[in-house]
Design a protein around this motif. Sequence first.
Motif, PDB file in Angstrom:
ATOM      1  N   SER A  70      -9.981   6.006  -9.838  1.00  0.00           N
ATOM      2  CA  SER A  70      -8.601   6.150 -10.334  1.00  0.00           C
ATOM      3  C   SER A  70      -7.594   5.753  -9.260  1.00  0.00           C
ATOM      4  CB  SER A  70      -8.327   7.578 -10.785  1.00  0.00           C
ATOM      5  OG  SER A  70      -9.093   7.893 -11.911  1.00  0.00           O
ATOM      6  N   ARG A  71      -7.880   6.143  -8.021  1.00  0.00           N
ATOM      7  CA  ARG A  71      -6.976   5.769  -6.920  1.00  0.00           C
ATOM      8  C   ARG A  71      -6.968   4.258  -6.710  1.00  0.00           C
ATOM      9  NH1 ARG A  71      -8.982   8.785  -2.065  1.00  0.00           N
ATOM     10  NH2 ARG A  71     -10.763   9.319  -3.334  1.00  0.00           N
ATOM     11  N   VAL A  72      -8.131   3.631  -6.808  1.00  0.00           N
ATOM     12  CA  VAL A  72      -8.199   2.170  -6.657  1.00  0.00           C
ATOM     13  C   VAL A  72      -7.500   1.491  -7.833  1.00  0.00           C
ATOM     14  CG1 VAL A  72      -9.724   0.173  -6.457  1.00  0.00           C
ATOM     15  CG2 VAL A  72     -10.299   2.293  -5.260  1.00  0.00           C
ATOM     16  N   ASP A  73      -7.654   2.040  -9.038  1.00  0.00           N
ATOM     17  CA  ASP A  73      -6.967   1.471 -10.211  1.00  0.00           C
ATOM     18  C   ASP A  73      -5.443   1.534 -10.052  1.00  0.00           C
ATOM     19  OD1 ASP A  73      -9.319   0.797 -11.486  1.00  0.00           O
ATOM     20  OD2 ASP A  73      -9.393   2.629 -12.692  1.00  0.00           O
ATOM     21  N   ARG A  74      -4.941   2.625  -9.475  1.00  0.00           N
ATOM     22  CA  ARG A  74      -3.491   2.716  -9.235  1.00  0.00           C
ATOM     23  C   ARG A  74      -3.041   1.659  -8.231  1.00  0.00           C
ATOM     24  NH1 ARG A  74      -4.698   8.209  -9.638  1.00  0.00           N
ATOM     25  NH2 ARG A  74      -4.703   8.533  -7.382  1.00  0.00           N
ATOM     26  N   LEU A  75      -3.879   1.405  -7.235  1.00  0.00           N
ATOM     27  CA  LEU A  75      -3.568   0.364  -6.251  1.00  0.00           C
ATOM     28  C   LEU A  75      -3.525  -1.004  -6.928  1.00  0.00           C
ATOM     29  CD1 LEU A  75      -3.249  -0.710  -3.347  1.00  0.00           C
ATOM     30  CD2 LEU A  75      -5.751  -0.706  -3.190  1.00  0.00           C
ATOM     31  N   ILE A  76      -4.510  -1.276  -7.777  1.00  0.00           N
ATOM     32  CA  ILE A  76      -4.561  -2.562  -8.472  1.00  0.00           C
ATOM     33  C   ILE A  76      -3.358  -2.735  -9.385  1.00  0.00           C
ATOM     34  CG2 ILE A  76      -5.839  -3.853 -10.252  1.00  0.00           C
ATOM     35  CD1 ILE A  76      -8.420  -2.794  -8.937  1.00  0.00           C
ATOM     36  N   ALA A  77      -2.887  -1.647  -9.966  1.00  0.00           N
ATOM     37  CA  ALA A  77      -1.748  -1.713 -10.892  1.00  0.00           C
ATOM     38  C   ALA A  77      -0.416  -1.913 -10.167  1.00  0.00           C
ATOM     39  CB  ALA A  77      -1.679  -0.446 -11.735  1.00  0.00           C
ATOM     40  N   SER A  78      -0.417  -1.787  -8.843  1.00  0.00           N
ATOM     41  CA  SER A  78       0.836  -1.944  -8.099  1.00  0.00           C
ATOM     42  C   SER A  78       1.274  -3.408  -8.125  1.00  0.00           C
ATOM     43  CB  SER A  78       0.664  -1.476  -6.648  1.00  0.00           C
ATOM     44  OG  SER A  78      -0.116  -2.404  -5.920  1.00  0.00           O
ATOM     45  N   PRO A  79       2.572  -3.664  -7.943  1.00  0.00           N
ATOM     46  CA  PRO A  79       3.076  -5.044  -8.030  1.00  0.00           C
ATOM     47  C   PRO A  79       2.837  -5.870  -6.763  1.00  0.00           C
ATOM     48  CG  PRO A  79       4.877  -3.520  -7.610  1.00  0.00           C
ATOM     49  CD  PRO A  79       3.640  -2.678  -7.794  1.00  0.00           C
ATOM     50  N   ARG A  80       2.104  -5.352  -5.811  1.00  0.00           N
ATOM     51  CA  ARG A  80       1.861  -6.079  -4.564  1.00  0.00           C
ATOM     52  C   ARG A  80       0.885  -7.239  -4.757  1.00  0.00           C
ATOM     53  NH1 ARG A  80       0.732  -0.727  -1.076  1.00  0.00           N
ATOM     54  NH2 ARG A  80       0.170   0.020  -3.121  1.00  0.00           N
ATOM     55  N   SER A  81       0.880  -8.157  -3.811  1.00  0.00           N
ATOM     56  CA  SER A  81      -0.051  -9.283  -3.859  1.00  0.00           C
ATOM     57  C   SER A  81      -1.473  -8.774  -3.655  1.00  0.00           C
ATOM     58  CB  SER A  81       0.291 -10.297  -2.761  1.00  0.00           C
ATOM     59  OG  SER A  81      -0.048  -9.767  -1.482  1.00  0.00           O
ATOM     60  N   GLY A  82      -2.447  -9.600  -4.012  1.00  0.00           N
ATOM     61  CA  GLY A  82      -3.838  -9.237  -3.804  1.00  0.00           C
ATOM     62  C   GLY A  82      -4.139  -8.947  -2.340  1.00  0.00           C
ATOM     63  N   GLY A  83      -3.579  -9.752  -1.453  1.00  0.00           N
ATOM     64  CA  GLY A  83      -3.780  -9.531  -0.019  1.00  0.00           C
ATOM     65  C   GLY A  83      -3.217  -8.196   0.436  1.00  0.00           C
ATOM     66  N   GLU A  84      -2.042  -7.841  -0.068  1.00  0.00           N
ATOM     67  CA  GLU A  84      -1.443  -6.547   0.290  1.00  0.00           C
ATOM     68  C   GLU A  84      -2.264  -5.394  -0.286  1.00  0.00           C
ATOM     69  OE1 GLU A  84       3.304  -7.682   0.541  1.00  0.00           O
ATOM     70  OE2 GLU A  84       2.375  -7.447  -1.436  1.00  0.00           O
ATOM     71  N   GLN A  85      -2.753  -5.561  -1.507  1.00  0.00           N
ATOM     72  CA  GLN A  85      -3.602  -4.521  -2.100  1.00  0.00           C
ATOM     73  C   GLN A  85      -4.874  -4.334  -1.274  1.00  0.00           C
ATOM     74  OE1 GLN A  85      -4.335  -5.602  -6.177  1.00  0.00           O
ATOM     75  NE2 GLN A  85      -2.219  -5.230  -6.801  1.00  0.00           N
ATOM     76  N   LEU A  86      -5.470  -5.445  -0.857  1.00  0.00           N
ATOM     77  CA  LEU A  86      -6.689  -5.371  -0.060  1.00  0.00           C
ATOM     78  C   LEU A  86      -6.442  -4.647   1.254  1.00  0.00           C
ATOM     79  CD1 LEU A  86      -9.652  -6.101   0.369  1.00  0.00           C
ATOM     80  CD2 LEU A  86      -8.878  -8.278   1.344  1.00  0.00           C
ATOM     81  N   MET A  87      -5.358  -4.978   1.929  1.00  0.00           N
ATOM     82  CA  MET A  87      -5.072  -4.341   3.213  1.00  0.00           C
ATOM     83  C   MET A  87      -4.715  -2.857   3.036  1.00  0.00           C
ATOM     84  SD  MET A  87      -5.666  -6.325   5.772  1.00  0.00           S
ATOM     85  CE  MET A  87      -7.135  -6.741   4.839  1.00  0.00           C
ATOM     86  N   THR A  88      -4.072  -2.518   1.917  1.00  0.00           N
ATOM     87  CA  THR A  88      -3.784  -1.109   1.640  1.00  0.00           C
ATOM     88  C   THR A  88      -5.082  -0.347   1.429  1.00  0.00           C
ATOM     89  OG1 THR A  88      -1.652  -1.653   0.651  1.00  0.00           O
ATOM     90  CG2 THR A  88      -2.598   0.476   0.060  1.00  0.00           C
ATOM     91  N   TYR A  89      -6.012  -0.937   0.670  1.00  0.00           N
ATOM     92  CA  TYR A  89      -7.316  -0.309   0.466  1.00  0.00           C
ATOM     93  C   TYR A  89      -8.024  -0.121   1.807  1.00  0.00           C
ATOM     94  CZ  TYR A  89     -12.209   0.308  -0.610  1.00  0.00           C
ATOM     95  OH  TYR A  89     -13.491   0.795  -0.629  1.00  0.00           O
ATOM     96  N   CYS A  90      -8.066  -1.173   2.615  1.00  0.00           N
ATOM     97  CA  CYS A  90      -8.755  -1.095   3.907  1.00  0.00           C
ATOM     98  C   CYS A  90      -8.092  -0.073   4.834  1.00  0.00           C
ATOM     99  CB  CYS A  90      -8.797  -2.472   4.562  1.00  0.00           C
ATOM    100  SG  CYS A  90      -9.843  -3.657   3.671  1.00  0.00           S
ATOM    101  N   ALA A  91      -6.783  -0.005   4.818  1.00  0.00           N
ATOM    102  CA  ALA A  91      -6.068   0.949   5.674  1.00  0.00           C
ATOM    103  C   ALA A  91      -6.431   2.389   5.321  1.00  0.00           C
ATOM    104  CB  ALA A  91      -4.564   0.726   5.565  1.00  0.00           C
ATOM    105  N   ALA A  92      -6.796   2.638   4.073  1.00  0.00           N
ATOM    106  CA  ALA A  92      -7.162   4.003   3.658  1.00  0.00           C
ATOM    107  C   ALA A  92      -8.451   4.472   4.323  1.00  0.00           C
ATOM    108  CB  ALA A  92      -7.290   4.070   2.136  1.00  0.00           C
ATOM    109  N   TRP A  93      -9.248   3.541   4.829  1.00  0.00           N
ATOM    110  CA  TRP A  93     -10.462   3.933   5.543  1.00  0.00           C
ATOM    111  C   TRP A  93     -10.131   4.547   6.901  1.00  0.00           C
ATOM    112  CZ3 TRP A  93     -15.634   3.669   4.057  1.00  0.00           C
ATOM    113  CH2 TRP A  93     -15.882   3.057   2.832  1.00  0.00           C
ATOM    114  N   LEU A  94      -8.910   4.318   7.377  1.00  0.00           N
ATOM    115  CA  LEU A  94      -8.472   4.862   8.668  1.00  0.00           C
ATOM    116  C   LEU A  94      -7.620   6.101   8.434  1.00  0.00           C
ATOM    117  CD1 LEU A  94      -7.527   1.374   9.978  1.00  0.00           C
ATOM    118  CD2 LEU A  94      -9.186   2.836  11.129  1.00  0.00           C
ATOM    119  N   ALA A  95      -7.701   7.043   9.339  1.00  0.00           N
ATOM    120  CA  ALA A  95      -6.906   8.274   9.220  1.00  0.00           C
ATOM    121  C   ALA A  95      -5.446   7.972   9.503  1.00  0.00           C
ATOM    122  CB  ALA A  95      -7.423   9.325  10.198  1.00  0.00           C
ATOM    123  N   SER A  96      -4.584   8.774   8.900  1.00  0.00           N
ATOM    124  CA  SER A  96      -3.155   8.701   9.205  1.00  0.00           C
ATOM    125  C   SER A  96      -2.661  10.121   9.430  1.00  0.00           C
ATOM    126  CB  SER A  96      -2.386   8.034   8.064  1.00  0.00           C
ATOM    127  OG  SER A  96      -2.423   8.840   6.908  1.00  0.00           O
TER     128      SER A  96
END
Length: 196
Positions: A70-96
């Motif tokens: 569901s979280r990934v589906d929300r990311l895909i539904a965002s208006p960002r480019s595919g590259g931005e979506q990919l980097m957002t997904y990858c960034a989630a693997w790192l702690a903030s």
Amino acid sequence: MNTIPKSEQTRSRILSTGRRLVLGMGFTGMGLKELLSESAVPKGSFYHYFASKEAFGQALLEDYVTDYLSRVDRLIASPRSGGEQLMTYCAAWLASADKPSIAETCLVVKLASEIADLSEDMRITLDGGVHELESRLEHILRAGMADGSIRPLADPARAARGLYGQWLGAAILSKLGKSEQPLIEAMDDTRQRLLT
């Protein structure tokens, strides 16, 4: 006013408590007594919701996979480019500062080798979730290729599988070494190999 039935609240509390305990000690390491104590649920109530510890594990993984996808589906539904979506997904693997990393909360990282030999039903659920995630990553890669933010790929499905494998391996190495360095290196590699 809470409109969720009390029985569903109890079941959800058992699952969320169980997820926390399993992340800390593994599925076999988590005792039923500890789960019941931590979730403040009597033994009879547990068996009302789950026929066995394995049935609980199955429900835990189904709940986890549904939440993750569901979280990934929300990311895909965002208006960002595919590259931005990919980097957002990858960034989630790192702690903030405001959230733990996927590497710290991923039941695939924690349980894949443990449950592969323990329960066929649990293995199938987790494996199915991984395939669904890879399909979503393929969608992101194809969208990025279409909008020009991701380099052309000969086989986006294979690239998605490789990408997830890279990040899963980096998460395991990160956990083993107690360092985010493998994840940081995976981020750099993903950016260099895939983004335009």
